[in-house]
Design a protein around this motif. Structure first.
Motif, PDB file in Angstrom:
ATOM      1  N   TYR A 115      79.317  31.709  23.244  1.00  0.00           N
ATOM      2  CA  TYR A 115      77.977  32.025  23.761  1.00  0.00           C
ATOM      3  C   TYR A 115      77.502  30.933  24.705  1.00  0.00           C
ATOM      4  CZ  TYR A 115      72.918  32.797  23.826  1.00  0.00           C
ATOM      5  OH  TYR A 115      71.626  32.989  24.238  1.00  0.00           O
ATOM      6  N   SER A 116      77.724  29.675  24.351  1.00  0.00           N
ATOM      7  CA  SER A 116      77.335  28.567  25.224  1.00  0.00           C
ATOM      8  C   SER A 116      78.089  28.624  26.549  1.00  0.00           C
ATOM      9  CB  SER A 116      77.611  27.230  24.530  1.00  0.00           C
ATOM     10  OG  SER A 116      76.849  27.111  23.345  1.00  0.00           O
ATOM     11  N   MET A 117      79.352  29.024  26.504  1.00  0.00           N
ATOM     12  CA  MET A 117      80.149  29.109  27.725  1.00  0.00           C
ATOM     13  C   MET A 117      79.595  30.157  28.688  1.00  0.00           C
ATOM     14  SD  MET A 117      82.631  27.861  29.426  1.00  0.00           S
ATOM     15  CE  MET A 117      83.373  26.825  28.155  1.00  0.00           C
TER      16      MET A 117
ATOM     17  N   PHE B 174      81.988  39.971  27.349  1.00  0.00           N
ATOM     18  CA  PHE B 174      80.660  39.370  27.515  1.00  0.00           C
ATOM     19  C   PHE B 174      80.582  38.546  28.802  1.00  0.00           C
ATOM     20  CE2 PHE B 174      80.308  40.243  22.950  1.00  0.00           C
ATOM     21  CZ  PHE B 174      79.032  40.784  22.901  1.00  0.00           C
ATOM     22  N   ALA B 175      81.682  37.910  29.171  1.00  0.00           N
ATOM     23  CA  ALA B 175      81.705  37.130  30.412  1.00  0.00           C
ATOM     24  C   ALA B 175      81.507  38.036  31.624  1.00  0.00           C
ATOM     25  CB  ALA B 175      83.027  36.362  30.527  1.00  0.00           C
ATOM     26  N   ILE B 176      82.139  39.221  31.610  1.00  0.00           N
ATOM     27  CA  ILE B 176      81.966  40.177  32.707  1.00  0.00           C
ATOM     28  C   ILE B 176      80.512  40.636  32.787  1.00  0.00           C
ATOM     29  CG2 ILE B 176      82.571  42.493  33.515  1.00  0.00           C
ATOM     30  CD1 ILE B 176      85.381  42.017  32.344  1.00  0.00           C
ATOM     31  N   ALA B 177      79.931  40.950  31.615  1.00  0.00           N
ATOM     32  CA  ALA B 177      78.530  41.383  31.593  1.00  0.00           C
ATOM     33  C   ALA B 177      77.608  40.264  32.072  1.00  0.00           C
ATOM     34  CB  ALA B 177      78.153  41.828  30.180  1.00  0.00           C
ATOM     35  N   MET B 178      77.902  39.020  31.692  1.00  0.00           N
ATOM     36  CA  MET B 178      77.080  37.895  32.131  1.00  0.00           C
ATOM     37  C   MET B 178      77.200  37.680  33.634  1.00  0.00           C
ATOM     38  SD  MET B 178      74.972  35.455  31.866  1.00  0.00           S
ATOM     39  CE  MET B 178      74.612  34.878  30.214  1.00  0.00           C
ATOM     40  N   ILE B 179      78.403  37.839  34.174  1.00  0.00           N
ATOM     41  CA  ILE B 179      78.594  37.691  35.620  1.00  0.00           C
ATOM     42  C   ILE B 179      77.750  38.717  36.377  1.00  0.00           C
ATOM     43  CG2 ILE B 179      80.270  38.016  37.496  1.00  0.00           C
ATOM     44  CD1 ILE B 179      82.372  36.749  35.617  1.00  0.00           C
TER      45      ILE B 179
END
Length: 395
Positions: free
Chosen positions: A244-246, A301-306
């Motif tokens: 999550y922090s990443m 989650f990384a894709i969604a955050m991007i």
């Protein structure tokens, strides 16, 4: 005393220091209240709500005062009280002194943010859209830089965080003495009496309120990433906290890349690009929430955050820039204050709305409803702009 417009270099310097200092106050508030002061998570939620409401109130008040008194006095008051509040934190950081002082810092952090944004309307050497892009970038950079330092310094004691923040606000106070002291035409006594009589063209007002309310909706959805998503990832999907922090490391780096690229290519000065940023940015928020129900690992989650960050980096700075174009000089502070209050409103009510939906319907339903709310916002903004922008008066 200066008579020319605001220097962009010193405005960005002030914004960086302001957000850098602020970044030492709030990131560990929840942990400190819960772990060190022994407060329940419910009480922590109320404290954070009062802080966010204070930011909203401070933004609105300072924005209105910006048009009615010398802005130099406003920013002196805001920065001065923030510096004094750090001394208060150093002396009294137990319960209930801590949340009381935190509420005061909430008011004047919102006060300073709105005042700095309003000063952005006084920059004469650059296009307004470029100015607000840079203000958004530098504010995020200051906050991310401070947040990265908070954890290690906190291990030596919370007082050190307040001491560093005090030094930064003291430095900011010195800077504003040298570079923010100039007179605006609209604060003369005659003009001050005329401000109440000034009315915006009806379509200017409609579009301004539409995008400001739209910004509040985006921050309600964005606040789910800052709170409820961490619980979802750790408690429901049992992913480690470092993942999550990443996500926020990705967020900070991508904002820097997007903003610097747009400014390097001078894209923000193109009006068509402004609409692309606003429409595309809003759409990105909705798309990210449509993805979330189907992901269960860090990559998803990384894709969604991007996608979310692309929306944040494009839409968020363009809304105050659009508000700037649609308001006359004598009303810029008032409406920049409202634009600065919108994120605080989202941060105040977003966690409560998200938590209510999660308890009643579950995480996946909350994701879909958030996507639907963003979609409705996008449609309303597009329709309002398509119908009314040609009828507006630009300033």
């Amino acid at each position: 005393m200066q008579t020319r417009g605001m220097s962009l270099r010193w405005l960005l310097t002030a914004s960086f220091i302001n957000n850098f200092a602020l970044g030492f106050i709030w990131p560990l508030t929840s942990i400190y209240l819960h772990n060190q002061l022994g407060q329940t998570l419910v009480m922590v939620g109320w404290v954070m709500l009062m802080n966010a409401l204070g930011q909203m109130l401070g933004s609105i008040i300072s924005g209105r005062l910006f048009d009615r008194m010398q802005p130099f006095n406003l920013i002196q008051i805001g920065v001065g009280i923030m510096a004094l509040s750090q001394i208060a934190f150093i002396l009294w950081h137990g319960w209930p002194a801590y949340p009381i002082i935190l509420a005061i810092t909430g008011i004047f952090s919102g006060w300073n943010t709105a005042t700095i944004n309003s000063y952005g309307t006084q920059v004469k050497t650059h296009d307004g859209r470029y100015v607000f892009n840079m203000l958004y970038f530098i504010a995020n950079f200051g906050m991310v830089f401070a947040t990265a330092m908070v954890g290690p310094i906190y291990n030596y004691g919370i007082i050190w965080l307040f001491m560093i923040s005090l030094v930064m606000y003291s430095a900011l106070f010195i800077i504003i003495q040298k570079h923010f002291n100039f007179t605006l035409a609209q604060v003369s006594s005659d003009d001050a009496l005329k401000i109440k009589k000034i009315k915006l063209p009806v379509w200017n007002l409609r579009i301004i309120w539409t995008v400001i309310l739209g910004l509040s909706v985006l921050w309600i959805s964005y606040s789910q990433w800052q709170g409820n998503l961490s619980v979802y990832m750790s408690d429901v999907l049992h992913l480690p906290l470092w993942q999550y922090s990443m996500l926020w490391t990705i967020n900070g780096l991508l904002i820097a890349v997007v903003q610097l690229t747009m400014n390097f290519l001078n894209l923000s000065t193109n009006r068509k690009m402004m609409w692309i940023q606003i429409y595309g940015g809003i759409a990105c928020f909705g798309l990210a929430f449509l993805i979330l129900p189907y992901v269960n690992n860090f990559k998803g989650f990384a894709i969604a955050m991007i996608i979310t960050t692309l929306g944040e980096a494009t839409a968020f700075p363009m809304i105050p820039a659009l508000v700037n174009e649609l308001t006359p000089m004598s009303l810029k502070g008032q409406f920049q204050g409202l634009a600065a209050a919108a994120p605080s409103a989202g941060r105040a009510f977003g966690p409560l709305v998200g938590g209510f939906l999660i308890e009643r319907l579950g995480y996946h339903s909350m994701f879909y409803l958030a996507a639907g709310l963003v979609a409705v916002t996008l449609v309303l903004v597009i329709l309002m702009v398509m119908v009314g922008f040609k009828r507006t008066t630009l300033f």
